[in-house]
Design an enzyme around this catalytic site. Structure first.
Site, short mmCIF file in Angstrom:
data_model
loop_
_atom_site.label_atom_id
_atom_site.label_comp_id
_atom_site.label_asym_id
_atom_site.label_seq_id
_atom_site.Cartn_x
_atom_site.Cartn_y
_atom_site.Cartn_z
N ASP A 470 5.08 -0.22 -24.88
CA ASP A 470 5.54 -1.42 -25.58
C ASP A 470 6.91 -1.83 -25.08
O ASP A 470 7.66 -1.03 -24.51
CB ASP A 470 5.60 -1.11 -27.09
CG ASP A 470 5.38 -2.34 -27.95
OD1 ASP A 470 5.50 -3.45 -27.43
OD2 ASP A 470 5.08 -2.17 -29.15
N ASP A 540 0.22 -9.79 -31.07
CA ASP A 540 0.34 -9.10 -32.35
C ASP A 540 -0.42 -9.84 -33.45
O ASP A 540 -0.51 -9.37 -34.58
CB ASP A 540 1.82 -8.97 -32.76
CG ASP A 540 2.45 -7.72 -32.18
OD1 ASP A 540 1.72 -6.87 -31.65
OD2 ASP A 540 3.69 -7.59 -32.26
C1 GLA Z 1 4.92 -4.18 -31.31
C2 GLA Z 1 3.49 -4.04 -30.85
C3 GLA Z 1 2.63 -3.59 -32.02
C4 GLA Z 1 3.15 -2.27 -32.53
C5 GLA Z 1 4.61 -2.41 -32.93
C6 GLA Z 1 5.22 -1.07 -33.28
O1 GLA Z 1 5.08 -5.22 -32.20
O2 GLA Z 1 3.03 -5.23 -30.31
O3 GLA Z 1 1.30 -3.48 -31.63
O4 GLA Z 1 2.99 -1.28 -31.56
O5 GLA Z 1 5.39 -2.96 -31.87
O6 GLA Z 1 6.54 -1.18 -33.58
#
Ligand code: GLA
Length: 720
Positions: A470, A540
């Site tokens: 990420d 997301d």
């Molecule tokens: C980001 C990612 C999510 C998750 C969060 C965790 O937003 O896109 O899928 O992994 O971080 O903090």
């Protein structure tokens, strides 16, 4: 096919041609890009006295206007006033002129040894350009494929002079073509609503698509298309351009006063300055140039074929991707080993084959404000460590994945206290926070080595099969505390090279570990990442209604096999919208399927339905991953219709998605493209049979939707 005849270079295959000429002044000039045409050795571009023009250096003929030339690579300060692709400065006296003329050419094996992602295969032409005044050399690369209608371009510079030269702009390609009343399209968006296609007529002046966020971004994707103003999904000339790069970029479209269009781009030139000592070499990222005479769908299919066959991580492209349960929306930061093991128990029989432990497993990470940088297990949540969860998965027959955000660091971390000079930070300012994070300076070799070692140690000690990589912020304060003043302008590109270097080291050392790309969802969804991460978390936003649109936008460049999609809980956590489990699955299944809901709390009925979904998905997966994907044109309350057709056209999967239920609506037929006209197909779900010809020309009339956001899936099979 690459042919050279005298001063003419012809590149292409049975469908496309890209023709260049070394013109009467010694410059490499574009003659044609488009549908395959007959060989015409005598074509030349028009030379006219344009009035108020500046002549090509050394020429006296008034028709020799530098603005006439359709440069294959344009440099600055020599009478061509369009946006240049290459700008330099000699350190000794500030001379910024450069004049690149054809020197030689050869067929080469592409150098795939660097960390920079490149397409493999095909045949590559190298054309050397020389500035006779200074001795500086630039190499242009063109890769062509017999069966893919794309030209992959890149550039290398070699400082063959005896002086220090600074590169202020170093684009991957340049092409000048006559305007044909073109329009242009790009993919725009924001976090949670990424990559929506927007079109506009091409007007005079410069239109720049760029990112200065240090990531390619959710705001503008490194893609642009130049196309007939009437082009649609199925017809019209479309030229697509996509950079294989993950950092700051620029893509320009410029319509000049004489109706010529320049398209060029590459690494962003804003703040870019690269020092080349004598003998130094630098290469650009690649840019893919696609031509389609059948509208946007064919353009997309060409990108998809190229990326699946010649770019995306080879280790995973032809194997079944894992079907994951990801803990994020199920537990957020609120879990312990008991809860995780219960989820693992609950998914063990469902067909899900990988458990991914998302954010929250390390240090004191109970929310998003702390602990990044210290990748040490939180023993209050997981007293027996990560290995215990990993073993638990393996014993249940599941693979184990773990979330990392390697590039970021929070100010409270031990790493920050120990190595404050490892973050991007300017000397006179405190760096800006985003999601409570600073950014580690990946241009620094020591940082790269540290991160590589941390990740390798975790993979080895905890038997990790899958990493979710990420990156939850855009870059700011882009000052490297380790680069000397003369190399300050290199930090953003060196950062991305550092990222690729770490990904390369990990994938080389542990090729079986699948790395899923992610950047706050889809903020770094680009072809560069695909080289290392076979799929990327699309957004997301997991709401099926919005996600369908985001996936559709993403498909303009990137194949379904690159899209990581999860079925999540309802009401949806981002939009509060409720859609059926079927709709959520139908949308997620057009890509790499996973789940992100709490298996400890869902009903037995839902669990049973999910097992059936996974069964269905595993039967369709090969077709979804490798077939030709078409966005169909819809009207009325069917908002999206998509079909994936197998390469041999023997089967297809059709997905219809309705929007809000409208009473007393008009239903119009939906035409289904991509099928074989002379084949009869059976719709397995309704048992009806139609020829491909009928389906393409007359189409099917969908049922009325029984409720909001309803989806229908049809399997079409050839009737023998
Ligand atoms: C980001 C990612 C999510 C998750 C969060 C965790 O937003 O896109 O899928 O992994 O971080 O903090």
């Amino acid at each position: 096919m690459i042919k050279q005849n005298g001063c003419v270079f012809e590149l292409g295959n049975t469908k496309i041609r890209y023709i260049m000429i070394v013109n009467e002044y010694g410059y490499l000039e574009n003659l044609y890009f488009g549908k395959k045409i007959d060989y015409m050795p005598c074509i030349k571009n028009a030379r006219i006295n344009r009035g108020h023009g500046t002549l090509i250096p050394g020429e006296t003929d008034r028709n020799a206007d530098a603005g006439n030339v359709r440069f294959e690579y344009s440099s600055a300060n020599r009478g061509d006033y369009r946006t240049p692709s290459f700008e330099i400065e000699f350190d000794s006296d500030g001379d910024r002129c450069c004049d690149l003329k054809y020197l030689s050419h050869r067929i080469v094996d592409k150098d795939l040894s660097s960390d920079l992602p490149k397409c493999d295969g095909g045949e590559t032409l190298e054309i050397t350009l020389l500035d006779e005044n200074t001795g500086l050399k630039v190499y242009l690369y063109y890769t062509v494929y017999d069966d893919i209608d794309a030209i992959v371009r890149s550039v290398k510079v070699e400082n063959t002079t005896t002086e220090v030269v600074y590169l202020d702009k170093f684009y991957s390609f340049n092409i000048d073509v006559p305007n044909e009343n073109y329009s242009y399209s790009g993919l725009f968006g924001a976090h949670l609503r990424e990559r929506k296609l927007e079109q506009a007529p091409l007007t005079h002046g410069l239109h720049t698509f760029n990112s200065r966020r240090g990531e390619t971004s959710s705001v503008v994707n490194p893609f642009v298309a130049l196309h007939d103003s009437t082009a649609d999904e199925h017809s019209g000339n479309v030229f697509g351009f996509n950079l294989i790069y993950s950092g700051n970029f620029e893509l320009n479209l410029e319509l000049d006063e004489f109706d010529s269009v320049r398209v060029n781009g590459g690494i962003s030139s804003e703040g870019f300055r690269w020092k080349l000592n004598p003998g130094d070499v630098l290469e650009t990222p690649e840019c893919v140039l696609v031509y389609s005479c059948f509208g946007f769908n064919k353009m997309s299919q060409t990108f998809h074929d190229l990326y699946r066959r010649h770019l995306a991580n080879k280790q995973f492209i032809n194997v079944n991707r894992p079907i994951v349960i990801n803990s994020w929306e199920a537990t957020y930061y609120n879990f312990d080993d008991r809860k995780l093991k219960q989820i693992i128990d609950n998914v063990a029989e469902s067909g899900i084959d990988t458990f991914v432990l998302d954010d929250g497993w390390f240090a004191k990470r109970d929310d998003d404000t702390t602990s990044l940088g210290d990748w040490i297990c939180d023993k209050t949540k997981l007293p027996n460590g990560i290995k215990d969860i990993s073993d638990y998965c393996h014993n249940k027959g599941l693979k184990f994945g773990l979330w990392f955000e390697p590039e970021a660091i929070t100010p409270d971390s031990n790493l920050y206290k120990e190595q404050p000079e490892w973050v991007l930070k300017a000397p006179r300012h405190i760096p800006s926070l985003a999601r409570s994070e600073f950014v580690l300076d990946l241009s620094n070799d020591a940082v790269r080595k540290h991160l590589t070692n941390v990740l390798l140690r975790h993979i080895e000690e905890n038997k990790i099969d899958y990493i979710k990589w990420d990156m939850n912020r855009s870059l700011s304060d882009c000052f490297s505390q380790h680069l000397p003043k003369s190399q300050r302008g290199e930090v953003m590109h060196r950062y991305i090279l550092g990222l690729y270097n770490i990904l390369n080291n990990i994938t080389q050392k542990h090729p079986h570990v699948l790395i899923e790309g992610c950047a706050s969802g889809g903020c770094r969804f680009d072809a560069g990442i695909l080289k290392y991460c076979p799929h990327i978390w699309v957004s997301d936003n997991t709401d099926a209604y919005m996600r369908a649109e985001i996936q559709r936008g993403t498909s303009y460049c990137y194949p379904l096999s690159s899209m990581s999609n999860h079925v999540s809980a309802c009401p949806n956590h981002q939009t509060q919208r409720t859609t059926s489990l079927k709709t959520r699955f139908d949308v997620a299944s057009f890509g790499v399927l996973g789940y992100e809901l709490d298996f400890n709390t869902i009903s037995a009925e839902e669990r049973g339905a999910i097992s059936k979904q996974i069964d269905a998905y595993t039967q369709d997966r090969e077709l979804i991953m490798n077939g030709d994907y078409y966005r169909l044109i819809t009207q009325n309350d069917v908002i999206y219709a998509d079909v994936v057709v197998s390469k041999d056209k023997s089967k297809a999967i059709l997905k219809l998605m309705y929007g809000l239920k409208v009473p007393n609506t008009t239903i119009r037929p939906i035409k289904i493209w991509g099928l074989d006209e002379n084949t009869v197909y059976r719709f397995e779900e309704s048992n009806e049979e139609f020829s491909g010809n009928i389906l393409e020309n007359r189409g099917i009339v969908p049922d009325c939707s029984p409720n909001d956001f309803y989806t229908e899936i049809y399997h079409l099979t050839r009737v023998e």
